[in-house]
Enzyme design. Structure first.
Site, PDB file in Angstrom:
ATOM      1  CB  CYS A  35       5.228  19.102  58.082  1.00  0.00           C
ATOM      2  SG  CYS A  35       5.832  18.923  56.380  1.00  0.00           S
ATOM      3  CG  HIS A  59      12.910  19.475  51.864  1.00  0.00           C
ATOM      4  ND1 HIS A  59      13.403  20.206  52.938  1.00  0.00           N
ATOM      5  CD2 HIS A  59      12.285  18.390  52.412  1.00  0.00           C
ATOM      6  CE1 HIS A  59      13.086  19.593  54.069  1.00  0.00           C
ATOM      7  NE2 HIS A  59      12.420  18.486  53.773  1.00  0.00           N
ATOM      8  CB  CYS A 118      11.770  18.437  57.332  1.00  0.00           C
ATOM      9  SG  CYS A 118      11.693  16.908  56.379  1.00  0.00           S
TER      10      CYS A 118
END
Length: 436
Positions: free
Chosen positions: A422, A392, A99
């Site tokens: 994160c 996301h 990510c």
């Protein structure tokens, strides 16, 4: 040796963030159903170049990433170069850091500018959860290789006889950590239990995120940083994120059942990010080149840091480890920041990190500091809403955060902003930008 990070080239010029753009973010199998990460990447980079009135031939490097890889086009960056009118000689390569992928591509381009190898580059990332590399079972894969070597019909028949019906079923991409077998949602449940984060608090954060994102879209602030995406065969388009709960009602969140721990869990679909499709990109230049070309940068990179922790327990604590490093390298404290943008993968993960930012015990035991990172001022935190609302697309989130915080700081007359996330594998990233 100084702790300060010098994010400049040999001439002392800063790394300018000239412009940023993204597609709308869409939930899996909705507006971008059938559109690959590569197609979305080409779409957003091409539109970014057009809006910036920048000759594609001036781009010296493009670093791009995706998390869910396309076997047919593993080097997405090179394909974007070839599909957007840049010189065929343009340096292009792909990266992946879960990510934090488009943070990584941003840093790579910035470091190329810092060394003097280039003056102009593009960074970004794209992911599709709707166009997935569907695999086969290990037994079928083994058999297919053997079939390629078999010479006679009898040999081929023997190979097929080794297979059962279940071996022929397609295998979707894994959603679990390779090392632990835990999904991100299971990790979020771990964190909710470790840090005693209630279901009510998680739902409240999700409600806040959706409410602020809805208000932000209504204000028109995102129109210049989110393009209108026309979907092949070009009979429809999407011009805004489709995960945002318009008129979010807090009480409605309590109706959903836990998604990962069915009996005792608190993490639900409503307080987690959904699987999302989308792409984003930014243009970076040396400060001198940006000014020579007549651009007014939306921001400058002040510092950055990456972190990695154990994957077995509470591995989504990356912001709590990377942020103090980035602050130290910028010569700042948390209270000096104007805005804070933290990726909201899950409400539980976000709240756990916020809690540890304020914990002196965590700072002493985990960071080797004698004081906490700092209490987060909610008037500075994710003021436009966060990933819980916007969605996301794994590789696209980093450059969304960077563009969004820079443009909001511009509207406020300047300042400094923290972007942090994160990432799977126990990874974390933090980047501080400054805006004039």
């Amino acid at each position: 040796m100084s702790d300060r990070q010098q994010v400049t080239n040999a001439k002392g010029e800063r790394i300018a963030i000239v412009a940023g753009l993204r597609t709308p973010f869409a939930k899996q199998a909705t507006a971008f159903h059938g559109v690959s990460a590569l197609d979305m990447g080409k779409m957003v980079v091409n539109e970014l170049l057009v809006r910036s009135e920048l000759d594609p031939k001036l781009i010296e490097q493009l670093v791009y990433g995706q998390v869910v890889q396309m076997p047919a086009a593993p080097n997405i960056a090179r394909e974007i170069v070839l599909g957007t009118g840049m010189n065929v000689s343009t340096d292009a390569y792909s990266v992946t850091r879960a990510c934090a992928t488009s943070f990584q591509s941003t840093v790579n381009v910035a470091e190329s500018i810092m060394t003097g190898n280039i003056d102009i580059g593009i960074a970004g990332g794209a992911d599709s959860s709707s166009v997935l590399p569907i695999g086969v079972s290990k037994k079928l894969a083994h058999a297919l290789v053997d079939l390629n070597k078999a010479r006679s019909f009898g040999q081929k028949l023997q190979i097929f006889r080794r297979l059962g019906l279940k071996d022929l079923l397609p295998v979707p991409p894994a959603v679990a950590e390779y090392s632990t077998g835990l999904s991100m949602g299971q990790t979020a449940e771990q964190m909710a239990k470790t840090y005693n984060i209630s279901r009510a608090d998680q739902d409240a954060l999700a409600h806040r995120s959706h409410t602020l994102a809805s208000e932000t879209w209504a204000s028109g602030h995102l129109r210049d940083e989110v393009m209108v995406a026309h979907i092949p065969p070009y009979k429809q388009f999407i011009d805004r994120d489709n995960n945002i709960r318009e008129n979010s009602v807090l009480e409605s969140y309590a109706k959903l059942r836990p998604a990962f721990d069915k009996q005792h869990g608190t993490v639900t679909a409503a307080n987690s990010t959904p699987l999302t499709d989308g792409a984003s990109a930014i243009i970076l230049m040396s400060e001198g080149r940006a000014k020579a070309l007549g651009y007014q940068p939306i921001g400058y990179i002040k510092s950055y840091a990456f972190s990695a922790i154990n994957v077995w327990q509470d591995m989504l604590m990356g912001p709590s480890y990377a942020t103090p490093l980035a602050l130290k390298r910028a010569g700042m404290e948390l209270e000096d920041l104007t805005l804070i943008e933290m990726h909201e993968a899950f409400a539980a993960q976000t709240l756990a990190n916020m809690q540890m930012f304020a914990s002196k015990k965590f700072a002493e035991e985990k960071l080797g500091r004698n004081r906490a990172i700092g209490e987060i001022d909610m008037s500075k935190f994710n003021v436009l809403g966060g990933s819980l609302a916007y969605g996301h697309p794994f590789a696209a989130t980093g450059t969304r955060l960077i563009t969004q915080v820079c443009r909001e700081l511009k509207r406020r007359g300047g300042g400094t902003g923290l972007t942090t996330a994160c990432a799977a594998g126990g990874l974390g990233v933090a980047m501080i930008v400054e805006v004039e």
